[in-house]
Design an enzyme around this catalytic site. Structure first.
Site, PDB file in Angstrom:
ATOM      1  N   HIS A 162      -5.806  25.612 -43.351  1.00 41.91           N
ATOM      2  CA  HIS A 162      -4.656  25.618 -42.461  1.00 41.91           C
ATOM      3  C   HIS A 162      -3.927  24.279 -42.535  1.00 41.91           C
ATOM      4  O   HIS A 162      -4.413  23.253 -42.055  1.00 41.91           O
ATOM      5  CB  HIS A 162      -5.147  25.877 -41.025  1.00 41.91           C
ATOM      6  CG  HIS A 162      -4.060  25.936 -40.004  1.00 41.91           C
ATOM      7  ND1 HIS A 162      -3.932  25.003 -39.003  1.00 41.91           N
ATOM      8  CD2 HIS A 162      -3.045  26.816 -39.825  1.00 41.91           C
ATOM      9  CE1 HIS A 162      -2.904  25.312 -38.241  1.00 41.91           C
ATOM     10  NE2 HIS A 162      -2.342  26.405 -38.719  1.00 41.91           N
ATOM     11  N   HIS A 220       5.469  22.249 -40.779  1.00 39.19           N
ATOM     12  CA  HIS A 220       5.128  23.325 -39.858  1.00 39.19           C
ATOM     13  C   HIS A 220       6.260  23.661 -38.904  1.00 39.19           C
ATOM     14  O   HIS A 220       6.491  24.820 -38.579  1.00 39.19           O
ATOM     15  CB  HIS A 220       3.879  22.974 -39.045  1.00 39.19           C
ATOM     16  CG  HIS A 220       3.522  24.038 -38.053  1.00 39.19           C
ATOM     17  ND1 HIS A 220       3.870  23.954 -36.713  1.00 39.19           N
ATOM     18  CD2 HIS A 220       2.902  25.215 -38.202  1.00 39.19           C
ATOM     19  CE1 HIS A 220       3.444  25.042 -36.092  1.00 39.19           C
ATOM     20  NE2 HIS A 220       2.858  25.825 -36.964  1.00 39.19           N
TER      21      HIS A 220
END
Length: 351
Positions: free
Chosen positions: A28, A70
């Site tokens: 991640h 992100h």
């Protein structure tokens, strides 16, 4: 020797793949439990730790480039507020889409933080210290070439796991991020389901557009994943009657939802808390929701996010309890984790 070069050499020397019996580890934002998220250093470390896939979150710049970031704003992980104080929008945020790639690459990148009483407070206190060392935002092309280069030098075939971030926002700004992502992937040889890539998005309408319009136009057919949120997260907007409104995810939790999703996607990406009934679960005694079972019945893979060793649910005594619950009880095919080495170790000790 620079830290990034050292990590790259480590990746080349020690990379191993954890995927066993169809169980995969998705890093991640890279090994983000150890290094600032989405930096090439974090990706190199995740590669070396044996992750099967490295995640790329993508947003667009003012000059129509894709960067691995992100958020569609820069202020949570860079020094943009100090470098370009006059470039904030009315909401106080500094949006990547207002900056060129060169300007974004000039910023210092760091561990995520919030500004509280004028001071930067690190989100995860035990992680890499805010403001230390030298990290930067990079382009999507940089990362593809980095991963493909490591695959070449190690003989491995570690995959990409790409997320198109906030296509609704990009549409509002007059930019077609999905088309650019697909074109870039095609240029680097990622075109078909057999290629080692998954493409994910929270936006159901955009995924339908990708499946029904963009992929046919571009001669592509990738593995797609519907990310699932709760409606009150305000994750996605859609255009209704000429106005942008919050998208309602409620239907994805209802019977029959997975049958509908299976018409467009190959997997779902729920928050892993959606797979375990927290109100009825306690350590050693889990009660699962029906979501994963329904997805599997519709031949969808289940790839939940995000297992963090420093942020455990009440029903887990340690991080291995979460990996066990998801891999062995929910029977997910893959999961996202900030600590890929711990997931790799868990899977390796299963056999």
């Amino acid at each position: 020797m620079k830290p990034l070069i050292t990590l790259t050499l480590l990746a080349a020397a020690f990379a191993v793949s954890a995927e066993t019996n169809g169980k995969a580890v998705i890093a991640h934002r890279g090994a983000s439990g150890y290094l600032p998220e989405h930096t090439l250093a974090a990706k190199a470390m995740a590669y070396a730790q044996g992750a099967d896939y490295l995640e790329q979150d993508l947003v667009m710049t003012r000059d129509d480039r894709l960067v691995v970031l992100h958020d569609h704003y820069l202020d949570r992980v860079t020094n943009v507020a100090e470098r370009f104080p006059e470039r904030a929008r009315k909401d106080g945020r500094y949006y990547a889409i207002d900056f060129t790639l060169a300007e974004i690459k000039s910023l210092k990148f760091t561990e995520g933080f919030n500004v509280i009483n004028g001071k930067k407070v690190q989100t995860f206190a035990g992680r890499f210290p805010v403001g230390k060392s030298d990290f930067h935002v990079h382009s999507f092309e940089d990362e593809i070439e980095f991963v493909q280069g490591l695959n070449h030098s190690t003989g491995k075939n570690i995959g990409l796991y790409v997320e198109i971030k906030a296509p609704w926002f990009h549409h509002q700004e007059g930019k077609d991020i999905s088309r650019l992502v697909l074109k870039t992937l095609s240029q680097y040889g990622y075109r078909h389901k057999q290629d080692n890539i998954w493409l994910q998005c929270f936006d159901f309408n955009e995924l339908k557009r990708i499946k029904n319009q963009l992929e046919p136009e571009l001669g592509m057919n990738l593995k797609l994943v519907q990310l699932i949120a709760y409606t009150d997260w305000d994750e996605t907007q859609e255009l209704k009657n000429g106005k942008w409104v919050n998208y309602r995810y409620d239907w994805m939790f209802q019977p029959g939802a997975m049958t509908t999703l299976a018409q467009y996607v190959d997997g779902i990406g729920p928050d892993y808390h959606m797979l375990v009934d927290a109100n009825r679960s306690k350590p050693g005694h889990l009660q699962l929701t029906s979501m994963a079972q329904a997805a599997h019945a519709s031949k969808l893979q289940v790839h939940p996010y995000t297992v963090r060793a420093d942020q455990l649910p009440a029903w887990a005594g340690n991080f291995n309890d979460v990996y066990d619950a998801l891999y062995n009880q929910v029977k997910v095919e893959a999961l996202f984790t900030d600590f890929p080495d711990k997931a790799v170790s868990f899977l390796q000790h299963q056999h």
